[in-house]
Design a protein around this motif. Structure first.
Motif, PDB file in Angstrom:
ATOM      1  N   THR A  31       0.977  -1.192  -0.025  1.00 51.11           N
ATOM      2  CA  THR A  31       0.144   0.144   0.058  1.00 51.11           C
ATOM      3  C   THR A  31       0.897   1.321   0.056  1.00 51.11           C
ATOM      4  N   GLU A  32       0.481   2.113  -0.771  1.00 48.08           N
ATOM      5  CA  GLU A  32       1.333   3.444  -1.061  1.00 48.08           C
ATOM      6  C   GLU A  32       0.895   4.354   0.240  1.00 48.08           C
ATOM      7  N   LEU A  33       2.059   5.157   0.791  1.00 46.56           N
ATOM      8  CA  LEU A  33       1.759   6.024   1.865  1.00 46.56           C
ATOM      9  C   LEU A  33       1.166   7.452   1.294  1.00 46.56           C
ATOM     10  N   ASP A  70      10.235   6.677   0.862  1.00 47.08           N
ATOM     11  CA  ASP A  70      10.535   5.032   0.523  1.00 47.08           C
ATOM     12  C   ASP A  70      10.515   4.306   1.922  1.00 47.08           C
ATOM     13  N   ASN A  71      10.705   4.846   2.823  1.00 45.83           N
ATOM     14  CA  ASN A  71      10.710   4.164   4.539  1.00 45.83           C
ATOM     15  C   ASN A  71       9.143   3.789   4.953  1.00 45.83           C
ATOM     16  N   ALA A  72       9.500   2.843   5.727  1.00 51.23           N
ATOM     17  CA  ALA A  72       8.010   2.512   6.375  1.00 51.23           C
ATOM     18  C   ALA A  72       8.149   3.326   7.382  1.00 51.23           C
ATOM     19  N   VAL A  73       6.775   3.895   7.602  1.00 51.69           N
ATOM     20  CA  VAL A  73       6.710   5.106   8.561  1.00 51.69           C
ATOM     21  C   VAL A  73       5.572   4.458   9.412  1.00 51.69           C
ATOM     22  N   TYR A  74       5.619   4.885  10.985  1.00 54.23           N
ATOM     23  CA  TYR A  74       5.098   4.389  11.929  1.00 54.23           C
ATOM     24  C   TYR A  74       4.620   5.279  13.079  1.00 54.23           C
ATOM     25  N   ALA A  75       3.680   5.447  13.424  1.00 54.19           N
ATOM     26  CA  ALA A  75       2.985   6.379  14.287  1.00 54.19           C
ATOM     27  C   ALA A  75       2.838   5.753  15.701  1.00 54.19           C
ATOM     28  N   LEU A  76       3.382   6.150  16.632  1.00 56.75           N
ATOM     29  CA  LEU A  76       3.132   5.763  18.250  1.00 56.75           C
ATOM     30  C   LEU A  76       2.520   6.820  18.921  1.00 56.75           C
ATOM     31  N   LEU A  95       1.738   3.027   8.913  1.00 57.46           N
ATOM     32  CA  LEU A  95       0.645   4.114   8.298  1.00 57.46           C
ATOM     33  C   LEU A  95       0.499   3.328   6.673  1.00 57.46           C
ATOM     34  N   ARG A  96       0.935   2.465   6.310  1.00 51.19           N
ATOM     35  CA  ARG A  96       0.662   1.635   5.154  1.00 51.19           C
ATOM     36  C   ARG A  96      -0.793   0.766   5.625  1.00 51.19           C
ATOM     37  N   GLY A  97      -1.895   1.385   5.591  1.00 49.35           N
ATOM     38  CA  GLY A  97      -3.101   0.805   5.954  1.00 49.35           C
ATOM     39  C   GLY A  97      -3.529   0.859   7.403  1.00 49.35           C
ATOM     40  N   ASN A  98      -2.706   1.712   8.338  1.00 49.06           N
ATOM     41  CA  ASN A  98      -3.149   2.052   9.575  1.00 49.06           C
ATOM     42  C   ASN A  98      -3.453   0.683  10.422  1.00 49.06           C
ATOM     43  N   ILE A  99      -2.386  -0.102   9.988  1.00 53.17           N
ATOM     44  CA  ILE A  99      -2.500  -1.628  10.957  1.00 53.17           C
ATOM     45  C   ILE A  99      -1.620  -1.564  12.072  1.00 53.17           C
TER      46      ILE A  99
END
Length: 350
Positions: free
Chosen positions: A113-115, A120-126, A158-162
């Motif tokens: 899934t595109e951000l 290019d990095n994986a992005v995480y929200a904590l 954040l790719r899908g809010n999983i």
């Protein structure tokens, strides 16, 4: 004409039963259970979450109103006393570990899934969210003098809010206390609010080869090393490399940091961000922090659509069981949603 299965049956069919049974066996969840086993307990609780039932009695009435159909939808009868005992006594870790296995499955589905922003990095929200409890009914859930609570710590991809990380603690546990459980991914970007500004932890992210974006606390002392030009027409105010001045902070984080200031005209405020990423444009740093709002929407959706603000039992085990099964419902809905999208995309390409 073949009869189609009930929607709830189709929902339950997405749950990998063999994998679930492994966790049941691990914690002896079905010990001395003749009919009402862990699978039935989880199915009844999923039913309660979806229908937003107010009490065990309501669950009992709703299910028994369709007693002739229960076998076909995959639930044995669910007397309220039996369900209450199961929630109190059966180890919540069965549902915790099952939820975490579904997290991995969902993340694999959403991996392409595109951000919203081009990185290019994986992005995480904590972040963490407090779930209020009545102290007189939940005396173990210490939070304030007259108020009880548990806290749900979450990190979403954040790719899908999983969810990529979930933990449940007492309400008094500070947000930063949960971070040692998080495995930092090299090249990942971790977006957090000021509650996570612990320079020892931020330095561990730097040492792992990952990145963070957070807000700069006003109490933090720093000195400018160099300033870079910015485009003020897009809201940027400054882009600087800094060093921490306070001896204790500088000992924990001895390297340079990047400070980006952005003017939000809509809310009439200036936001100052702190990051260890020196390669992304300054406006992307601001966009990354804005994307952190997705975890607030995650918590809001969970609280509005699932049963996590009132509980069917008062013990720590019952509360955690209910929250973990809520996470299972969220994850299965996410898996269903992505499968539908992928099937639709494939059918359109044929």
């Amino acid at each position: 004409m073949p009869q189609r299965s009930y929607i709830f049956t189709q929902f339950l069919s997405l749950l990998p039963r063999y994998e679930f049974q492994r966790y049941v066996n691990k914690y002896n969840g079905d010990y001395r259970a003749k009919r009402f086993k862990c699978w039935n307990q989880m199915a009844c609780m999923i039913f309660a979450h979806i229908r937003q039932e107010d009490s065990l009695r309501d669950i009992d009435i709703s299910l028994n109103a369709h007693a002739s159909k229960l076998y076909h939808i995959g639930i044995d009868q669910c007397p309220k006393s039996t369900l209450a005992d199961a929630n109190e006594q059966r180890d919540y870790r069965i549902y915790e570990e099952f939820a975490k296995s579904l997290m991995q499955r969902a993340r694999r589905l959403y991996s392409q899934t595109e951000l919203a922003m081009e990185v290019d990095n994986a992005v995480y929200a904590l972040d963490a969210s407090t779930i209020d409890l009545t102290l007189s009914l939940f005396p173990w859930a210490k939070f304030r003098r007259t108020k009880g609570a548990v806290k749900l710590h979450a990190m979403i991809d954040l790719r899908g809010n999983i969810p990529a990380f979930l933990s449940i603690t007492d309400g008094k546990v500070a947000d930063i206390k949960a971070v040692p459980q998080i495995q930092i991914e090299p090249d990942g970007i971790y977006v957090v609010d000021r509650a996570y500004t612990d320079f020892a932890w931020l330095w561990s992210i730097e040492q792992t080869g990952a990145y963070f974006v957070t807000r700069l606390k006003k109490s933090i002392k720093w000195t400018r090393v160099i300033s870079h030009p910015v485009d003020k027409s897009i809201g940027l105010r400054s882009d600087q490399e800094i060093l921490l001045v306070n001896k204790q902070s500088n000992t924990k984080y001895p390297d340079r940091l990047r400070k980006v200031s952005f003017r939000d005209e809509d809310q009439d405020r200036t936001l100052t961000f702190l990051t260890n990423n020196f390669s992304l444009p300054a406006d992307k740093i601001a966009a990354l922090y804005k994307a952190r709002w997705e975890i607030e929407l995650f918590f809001k959706w969970i609280k509005q659509n699932l049963k996590v603000k009132s509980f069917y039992g008062t013990s720590p085990n019952a509360v955690k069981t209910q929250i973990w099964i809520a996470m299972i419902v969220y994850l299965i809905l996410s898996i269903m949603k992505q499968r539908f999208r992928l099937e639709k995309t494939m059918s359109q390409s044929l």
